[in-house]
Design a protein around this motif. Structure first.
Motif, PDB file in Angstrom:
ATOM      1  N   VAL A  62      35.756  15.934  37.819  1.00 32.26           N
ATOM      2  CA  VAL A  62      35.366  14.524  37.670  1.00 32.26           C
ATOM      3  C   VAL A  62      34.011  14.210  38.310  1.00 32.26           C
ATOM      4  O   VAL A  62      33.439  13.164  38.012  1.00 32.26           O
ATOM      5  N   SER A  63      33.514  15.088  39.177  1.00 32.39           N
ATOM      6  CA  SER A  63      32.235  14.764  39.817  1.00 32.39           C
ATOM      7  C   SER A  63      31.084  15.661  39.366  1.00 32.39           C
ATOM      8  O   SER A  63      29.929  15.248  39.408  1.00 32.39           O
ATOM      9  N   VAL A  64      31.369  16.875  38.927  1.00 33.82           N
ATOM     10  CA  VAL A  64      30.302  17.803  38.532  1.00 33.82           C
ATOM     11  C   VAL A  64      30.219  17.947  37.007  1.00 33.82           C
ATOM     12  O   VAL A  64      29.133  17.870  36.434  1.00 33.82           O
ATOM     13  N   ALA A  65      31.368  18.144  36.373  1.00 37.40           N
ATOM     14  CA  ALA A  65      31.369  18.407  34.928  1.00 37.40           C
ATOM     15  C   ALA A  65      30.659  17.322  34.112  1.00 37.40           C
ATOM     16  O   ALA A  65      29.888  17.657  33.201  1.00 37.40           O
ATOM     17  N   PRO A  66      30.865  16.027  34.402  1.00 38.68           N
ATOM     18  CA  PRO A  66      30.164  15.013  33.598  1.00 38.68           C
ATOM     19  C   PRO A  66      28.644  15.066  33.738  1.00 38.68           C
ATOM     20  O   PRO A  66      27.933  14.498  32.911  1.00 38.68           O
ATOM     21  N   ALA A 104      42.198  11.596  40.337  1.00 38.18           N
ATOM     22  CA  ALA A 104      40.756  11.486  40.565  1.00 38.18           C
ATOM     23  C   ALA A 104      40.036  10.758  39.442  1.00 38.18           C
ATOM     24  O   ALA A 104      38.962  10.201  39.656  1.00 38.18           O
ATOM     25  N   SER A 105      40.627  10.747  38.241  1.00 40.39           N
ATOM     26  CA  SER A 105      39.926  10.141  37.105  1.00 40.39           C
ATOM     27  C   SER A 105      40.640   8.919  36.554  1.00 40.39           C
ATOM     28  O   SER A 105      40.185   8.351  35.575  1.00 40.39           O
ATOM     29  N   HIS A 127      32.851   9.159  41.681  1.00 49.76           N
ATOM     30  CA  HIS A 127      33.096  10.065  40.560  1.00 49.76           C
ATOM     31  C   HIS A 127      32.742   9.378  39.258  1.00 49.76           C
ATOM     32  O   HIS A 127      32.695   8.155  39.192  1.00 49.76           O
ATOM     33  N   ARG A 128      32.567  10.189  38.233  1.00 48.35           N
ATOM     34  CA  ARG A 128      32.446   9.621  36.893  1.00 48.35           C
ATOM     35  C   ARG A 128      33.221  10.506  35.930  1.00 48.35           C
ATOM     36  O   ARG A 128      32.949  11.705  35.820  1.00 48.35           O
ATOM     37  N   VAL A 136      34.484   6.223  32.739  1.00 49.44           N
ATOM     38  CA  VAL A 136      35.041   5.520  33.885  1.00 49.44           C
ATOM     39  C   VAL A 136      34.387   6.069  35.144  1.00 49.44           C
ATOM     40  O   VAL A 136      34.175   7.278  35.258  1.00 49.44           O
ATOM     41  N   ILE A 137      34.045   5.188  36.072  1.00 47.32           N
ATOM     42  CA  ILE A 137      33.546   5.639  37.365  1.00 47.32           C
ATOM     43  C   ILE A 137      34.510   5.172  38.450  1.00 47.32           C
ATOM     44  O   ILE A 137      35.261   4.211  38.248  1.00 47.32           O
TER      45      ILE A 137
END
Lengths: 170, 278
Positions: A18-22, A64-65, B121-122, B130-131
């Motif tokens: 959720v923090s690196v892949a996007p 997390a998402s 996060h995103r 979504v963030i």
């Protein structure tokens, strides 16, 4: 100790998802690190590890998402049965091909399920976008990522484990 | 059922667990656990983002060098045009009065209480955008609150809140629908997220005149958003006046992928009217 290590790896991968892949989209597809870890665990740690790691991954990515952990669980669920089927089938596939096929097919299923979940949740149904921007680019991305991750393990001489469960334990 | 010969019990358990998650998730019983998880893991997520965001930005910039040069040239032209416009506005009293009215709307919105938050996060896919932010119910954040960029453009709305974090559905999410209007022509419509993190504007009147470059702002209808929040600019209009419907593409004013700090409009209370009320 091994279980703790796997759990930590699962949590870190979920956070990376959720923090690196996007940050690294390829066309419209986002790398699925969670799937890659589950495939690697399936091949090198065995099915019993994945039986616990898979629901844990679904919960961690879901938390997390803000996605439904249940939907994520269903998304990755075919991995183990598919891997077992490919191992037991008479198809002339080596371990790499089995791993790639199980991973890519599960990845396509996961993207489809998550897209349908989004549509059920109110998103506009756009099946052209699902196929053209999500599933098909995802197939190539998953295949490339799995190959990149699998190759070093094989070069190190690590061999995959069978999918069959030990009857004495299960 | 040969496939599931030794996995039947496990698959059945997982399906049951998935259904349990679906039911429990609807009741909100998972939210406290989600809050604890986010509280514990948000520092790690922040480290990931801090480390990898510059790498992603470098790769993105390197891959889009021609686009950046084009954008730079376009922004220079825009800048020149804006300077000329400011000069002409200073010369015309009527135009100045109109500008003051427009500023009055903006000032009303801007005078509201805002709470700054950092993006942690995103979660982004062609259908989801979504963030998560590092402010939660303990900071006064509530579901439905409006989230703005640091420059005051509309980013999205708060959907889920835990004690220390909240999730924000961006306007590019395909579930996002914002009652809006064209600032120049007052044409009403709905701004919707479209697949692959785009934004489109559905016209209430398909024969209305829309021009590239028009500004899209919230209309305030429905009570979910204050009136006059800027959303984006019309970047493409396809379809002629003879067509039953026009496809209007909107480019958000803020580059959503690079937003690090957001503002939560805590003073605005969304009214759940329309479809949510009888």
């Amino acid at each position: 100790m091994k279980g703790l290590g796997v759990a930590l790896l699962v949590v870190l991968t979920a956070l990376a998802q959720v923090s690196v892949a996007p940050l690294f989209p390829v066309w419209a597809a986002v790398p699925d690190y969670a799937l890659v870890l589950l495939v690697v665990l399936t091949v090198f740690a065995g099915p019993t590890t994945v039986m616990v790691a898979l629901p844990l991954m679904a919960v961690c990515v879901g938390f997390a998402s803000d996605r439904s952990p249940g939907l994520l669980l269903l998304a990755y669920l075919p991995l183990l049965p598919l891997a077992l089927y490919l191992e037991n089938s008479q198809m002339p596939l080596n371990s790499y091909a089995q791993m790639a096929l199980a991973g890519v097919a599960t990845g396509a299923w996961a993207r489809l399920i998550l897209a349908l979940g989004a549509i059920a949740g109110g998103a506009d149904p756009s099946f052209g976008a699902i196929a053209g921007q999500l599933v098909i680019p995802g197939l190539f991305l998953d295949f490339a990522l799995l190959t990149l991750v699998y190759a070093p393990f094989r070069l190190l001489g690590w061999s995959g484990r069978g999918m069959s469960l030990q009857r004495s334990r299960w | 059922m040969l496939i599931f010969s030794r996995y039947t019990w496990w698959v059945a358990t997982m399906i049951g667990l998935a259904m349990l998650f679906a039911v429990v998730g609807q009741t909100g019983l998972l939210t406290p656990f989600q809050g604890i998880f986010l509280r514990v893991t948000s520092p790690v997520g922040s480290v990931f983002t801090t480390v990898f965001r510059p790498v992603a930005a470098f790769l993105s910039d390197a891959g889009n060098l021609n686009d950046l040069q084009d954008e730079n040239a376009r922004l220079r032209l825009d800048n020149e045009g804006l300077r000329n416009r400011v000069t002409s506005l200073q010369q015309g009293a009527e135009q100045v009065e109109e500008l003051q009215k427009a500023l009055g709307v903006t000032q009303n919105v801007a005078s509201g209480t805002k709470l700054a938050a950092s993006v942690v996060h995103r979660d982004s896919s062609p259908f989801t955008d979504v963030i998560s932010i590092d402010r939660g119910s303990s900071d006064g954040i509530k579901p439905g609150m409006v989230v703005l960029s640091s420059q005051g453009s509309l980013l999205g709305t708060v959907t889920t809140v835990t004690s220390s974090a909240a999730f924000v559905r961006l306007v590019t999410d395909t579930k996002s629908k914002v009652a809006s209007q064209i600032l120049e022509s007052k044409v009403e419509g709905i701004t919707k997220g479209s697949p692959n993190r785009g934004v489109s504007f559905d016209l209430a009147d398909s024969q209305a005149a829309i021009n590239v470059g028009d500004t899209v702002v919230t209309s305030g209808l429905g009570g979910k958003y204050p009136q006059g929040l800027p959303i984006g600019r019309v970047s493409e209009v396809s379809g002629s006046s003879q067509d039953l419907s026009k496809k209007v593409t909107v480019e958000p004013l803020v580059r959503l992928s690079t937003a690090r700090t957001v503002l939560v409009l805590t003073s605005f209370t969304p009214q759940r009217i329309g479809l949510d009320s009888p």
